[in-house]
Design an enzyme around this catalytic site. Sequence first.
Site, short mmCIF file in Angstrom:
data_model
loop_
_atom_site.label_atom_id
_atom_site.label_comp_id
_atom_site.label_asym_id
_atom_site.label_seq_id
_atom_site.Cartn_x
_atom_site.Cartn_y
_atom_site.Cartn_z
N LYS A 85 -13.30 3.15 -7.66
CA LYS A 85 -13.28 4.58 -7.37
C LYS A 85 -14.55 5.32 -7.79
O LYS A 85 -14.87 6.37 -7.23
CB LYS A 85 -12.08 5.22 -8.08
N SER A 129 -3.78 9.46 -8.87
CA SER A 129 -2.81 8.73 -9.68
C SER A 129 -3.51 8.00 -10.82
O SER A 129 -2.90 7.24 -11.53
CB SER A 129 -2.05 7.73 -8.80
N GLU A 158 -0.94 -4.21 1.38
CA GLU A 158 -0.14 -3.13 0.79
C GLU A 158 1.01 -3.72 -0.01
O GLU A 158 1.49 -4.82 0.29
CB GLU A 158 0.47 -2.26 1.90
N GLY A 189 5.38 0.02 -0.10
CA GLY A 189 4.48 1.10 0.35
C GLY A 189 3.73 0.69 1.60
O GLY A 189 2.50 0.70 1.63
N ASP A 230 3.19 2.01 4.47
CA ASP A 230 2.91 3.10 5.41
C ASP A 230 1.77 2.76 6.37
O ASP A 230 1.83 3.11 7.56
CB ASP A 230 2.60 4.40 4.65
N SER A 246 -9.75 -4.64 -7.01
CA SER A 246 -10.19 -3.25 -6.97
C SER A 246 -10.22 -2.51 -8.30
O SER A 246 -10.91 -1.50 -8.42
CB SER A 246 -9.37 -2.47 -5.95
#
Lengths: 358, 358
Positions: B56, B81, B207, B211, B213, B343
């Site tokens: 990030k 989050s 995923e 979750g 989506d 990640s």
Amino acid sequence: MTYTPPVAPDDVRAAAVRIAGVAHRTPVLRSRTLDRMVGAEVFLKCENFQRVGAFKFRGAYNAVSRLPEEQRARGVAAYSSGNHAQAVALAARLLGTGAVILMPEDAPPSKLRATAGYGAEIITYDRYRGDRGALCAELAAERGLALIPPYDHPHVIAGQGTAALELLQDTGPLDALVVPVGGGGLIAGSATAAKGLYPELRVIGVEPEAGDDTRRSLEAGRRITIDVPRTIADGQALPVPGEVTFPIIQRLVDAVELVTDDEIRRAMRFAFERLKIVVEPSGATGLAALLSGRVTSPSGRGTDQAGATADPGGKAAGPGGDAASPGGSAAGRGGRRVGVIISGGNVDADRFAALCAP
Amino acid sequence: MTYTPPVAPDDVRAAAVRIAGVAHRTPVLRSRTLDRMVGAEVFLKCENFQRVGAFKFRGAYNAVSRLPEEQRARGVAAYSSGNHAQAVALAARLLGTGAVILMPEDAPPSKLRATAGYGAEIITYDRYRGDRGALCAELAAERGLALIPPYDHPHVIAGQGTAALELLQDTGPLDALVVPVGGGGLIAGSATAAKGLYPELRVIGVEPEAGDDTRRSLEAGRRITIDVPRTIADGQALPVPGEVTFPIIQRLVDAVELVTDDEIRRAMRFAFERLKIVVEPSGATGLAALLSGRVTSPSGRGTDQAGATADPGGKAAGPGGDAASPGGSAAGRGGRRVGVIISGGNVDADRFAALCAP
């Protein structure tokens, strides 16, 4: 009479050539957070990333590879609390011979499994009763195997010294080098390599408080035997320094610091949460000494909080935390630039959880 | 009408220049054991070693650094989050401005602490009730702050893509790239970089099963909103793909695989015990997909067990386990050479112990 050391800097360099391309050249990690906390530039030589998860592969491979061919073909034997077992098993397999390993019955299950996984025959004994050295010598004699000792052999010591040699090749001059002490193979080899390159470099050993045989022996000027220490640092649960390693340590090691099991736990946790690396208890003792203020002086830490440094090339990418701003580094008792050997990472997740639970 | 992608490969390259010397160029790890288990050559891009412990930082720094000077001086705001929070907080500090961060009140305590530690002001909200996007937009408007979204912004996406760019610079051509999918910033940027270099490279998103989506949205051909997923992969507990990221994913991502929380736990454990690295749940989903046989085909794994490869230079020293002998590698569904983005590594020791206890 002139003392001729059993291992010279050239022996370590020769071992480095022998293990090149077989052992990993492990990374040197940096951490801004750690630098700031201890007031020094810290270079972590990560032998937890070594093959079999510990520095032991260096010495084992060097020693097995140097056996005369006929002797090597008959197979090798070793006794070990864990990592040396895996190291000899793998070295034997890579060099096309068999290994019989004598392991304490309370060795971490992951180490027993891993050793068997390398194709070695395992024989267990009671760590608190059997004389493993004698047991193993007997076994080796019976079967005609070459005994690969965990530390008390010049080829093993020279191999372990390559860890420090690589570290210093990557970092250049350091003020201090902090090395865990068990039987003394790693520190004897590392001190040989380090003092060969930089005679002024201060070599500092670290023992678990319960297993201070080397510190006591240095104070007494002779090898002192203590009760088999009960400590979480299983790789350092030895009662007496080695016959071959101790004179080297006497000559080349400047100090031995002690750390408690709680300090080791905190260091393992710090490595996990800030550095994102897994370190076994013995492997964390050098870091524990540093975090406990036993290497850099408290005054050094108090007067200069800035320790952020640029990262060296990609190889030494500094993980985790971040320091506020760049600035000068503090010079402590152990000096401004400190190398630490993180000697191994073989702790399974369950044991880590049990050890490091709050 | 021609679709003009909001992020082009050149944008990722420009971001790489902007973050150079500030973000870490993280190491690429190899593991003989992993290669053998999955029947492929696997290259792990370790963003758990990135600053703030996750990829990030790349996007946050790129985005904050690209704000017009006057706007940047007024400060920035973000909702997250966890890892994006720390990333924006650190980026703001490094670029000399303030940050206000909206975080879910059930975010891991270590992430709350770390974010505060970077000097950011923290405001908490209920993850399962509040519309954090709206809340944050309101806050930003009130205080005149620049909103740095966690994924839905071209500058953020371009920054995240530098992870894949670096990986591919280090490895050369890959057959597949496996990337965790939360809001889609990492995979949108990584796919942009990867397909820009190697159009034939297969980009596979992962995923958590709860979750899914993005997978559902790809099947439906439009953004589908699901209930806020309850999964241990907190970085991926999002109900809908991003507005900016989804069209990029539609165009460039070849498949999305799902992994269960148990598979994620096993991958975290594998990373801990074999690779000696700490990976948070979301960070482990790519590895989980690989270990569950969802990337390389079962037949590929079955027919060729040998996958040991030479280690690249010191930077990519392969930790942990060892394979038997060198040999050819299997070509599976995902291909012979597979990159995986690890990640992030922000999981504290207690949470790790609770998650990975047997």
